[in-house]
Scaffold this active site. Structure first.
Site, mmCIF file in Angstrom:
data_model
loop_
_atom_site.group_PDB
_atom_site.id
_atom_site.type_symbol
_atom_site.label_atom_id
_atom_site.label_comp_id
_atom_site.label_asym_id
_atom_site.label_seq_id
_atom_site.Cartn_x
_atom_site.Cartn_y
_atom_site.Cartn_z
ATOM 1 N N SER A 141 48.640 34.859 82.937
ATOM 2 C CA SER A 141 48.122 34.016 81.860
ATOM 3 C C SER A 141 47.187 32.979 82.449
ATOM 4 C CB SER A 141 49.302 33.322 81.156
ATOM 5 O OG SER A 141 48.856 32.253 80.342
ATOM 6 N N TYR A 154 56.931 27.859 81.323
ATOM 7 C CA TYR A 154 55.977 28.958 81.178
ATOM 8 C C TYR A 154 54.924 28.915 82.279
ATOM 9 C CZ TYR A 154 52.874 32.304 78.923
ATOM 10 O OH TYR A 154 52.089 33.407 78.651
#
Length: 304
Positions: A141, A154
């Site tokens: 990501s 995250y």
């Protein structure tokens, strides 16, 4: 390794394949003539995706953080579809909120699924990838580019997953196994579809430059990634303009720090930054799993 190869008739494994990007990748790879193993937590949903594929498929319900279960899943896939040529570590969860007030079990679960689960996936399927001189793809990501406030678990897990994949690449290149990292931005999955309902995520996205706020359809993102699989790419950018953003990585931490110092005090006065819990339908399944495995309060017992 960037040479193209013929994927037709080969076997691909996709984790987190019940919905969203995982389901989109399964369809893209099947359209390229690959047999596809779909791994995830929801058998019925996985089977409904498998029923739409034009090629042979196989469903395995498994928790990617369970090493022994993943070993059995690898044996099961090889028995039904043959040794894998492509393995995509896509399973992931996310949560948002201030680290100080985060639930330790939820925070830890994000890291376990996104990082430990990817490692367990690689460990289980590497023998097959060695046999086929295949390709392992880690879904990462832009969270690995620059850590954002209120997304500590995250960001930490995706940065760790990127580092893991790069380390693995150096270990297995001599065996003919290629390892890639896919960098994704906002993708229209159920994990982020309700982003504006959560103050922390709405504000995070709202302070990005306008082009960086765009949400991309799953089918388009899956197609970009599948093209990278065709080329056994070391790095895949979805959308492709992220390749330019990669060049600016050294400056992102400073930019995030400056913006946070300026904006966070005001935002925290104006909004209650509550914990989001694990996001999306898949996140709710993980939350249910956490509640089942949580220790019972003193003096109570749980059914087994």
């Amino acid at each position: 390794m960037t040479r193209s190869w013929d994927t037709r008739g080969r076997t691909a494994v996709v984790t987190g394949a019940a919905r969203g990007l995982g389901a989109g990748l399964a369809r893209c790879l099947a359209d390229r003539g690959m047999r596809v193993a779909l791994l995830g937590r929801e058998t019925a949903t996985l089977e409904s995706v498998a029923a739409t594929l034009p090629t042979q498929s196989h469903v395995v319900e498994v928790d990617v953080t369970d090493d022994e279960a993943m070993r059995r899943a690898s044996e099961d896939v090889t028995r039904h579809l043959g040794a894998p040529s492509v393995v995509i570590a896509n399973a992931g969860v996310a949560e948002g909120g201030p680290f100080e007030t985060s639930d330790p079990a939820t925070w830890r679960r994000v890291v376990e699924v996104n990082l430990v689960g990817s490692a367990a996936t690689a460990r289980s399927f590497l023998p097959g990838l060695r046999a086929t001189r295949g390709y392992f793809l880690q879904i990462a990501s832009t969270a690995a580019f620059g850590a954002a406030p209120m997304m500590s678990a995250y960001c930490a897990s995706k940065a760790g997953a990127e580092a893991f994949a790069r380390s693995l690449r150096a270990e297995v290149a001599h065996a003919g196994v290629a390892v890639g990292v896919a960098y994704l931005h906002w993708t229209d999955t159920d994990m982020i579809r309700d982003v504006d309902r959560h103050t922390v995520l709405r504000e995070l996205r709202g302070h990005m430059p306008a082009p960086a706020r765009r949400v991309y359809p799953v089918d388009r993102v899956a197609a970009w990634i599948a093209r990278g699989v065709d080329r056994r790419s070391c790095s895949i950018y979805a959308p492709p303009w992220l390749r330019i953003a990669q060049a600016g990585r050294p400056f992102f931490p400073l930019a995030v720090d400056l913006l946070s110092r300026r904006e966070l005090p005001r935002l925290m006065r104006e909004h209650a930054f509550d914990q989001t819990g694990l996001l999306g339908h898949g996140g709710r399944i993980e939350e249910a799993s956490l509640s089942r495995t949580a220790p019972a309060p003193e003096g109570e017992t749980r059914d087994r």
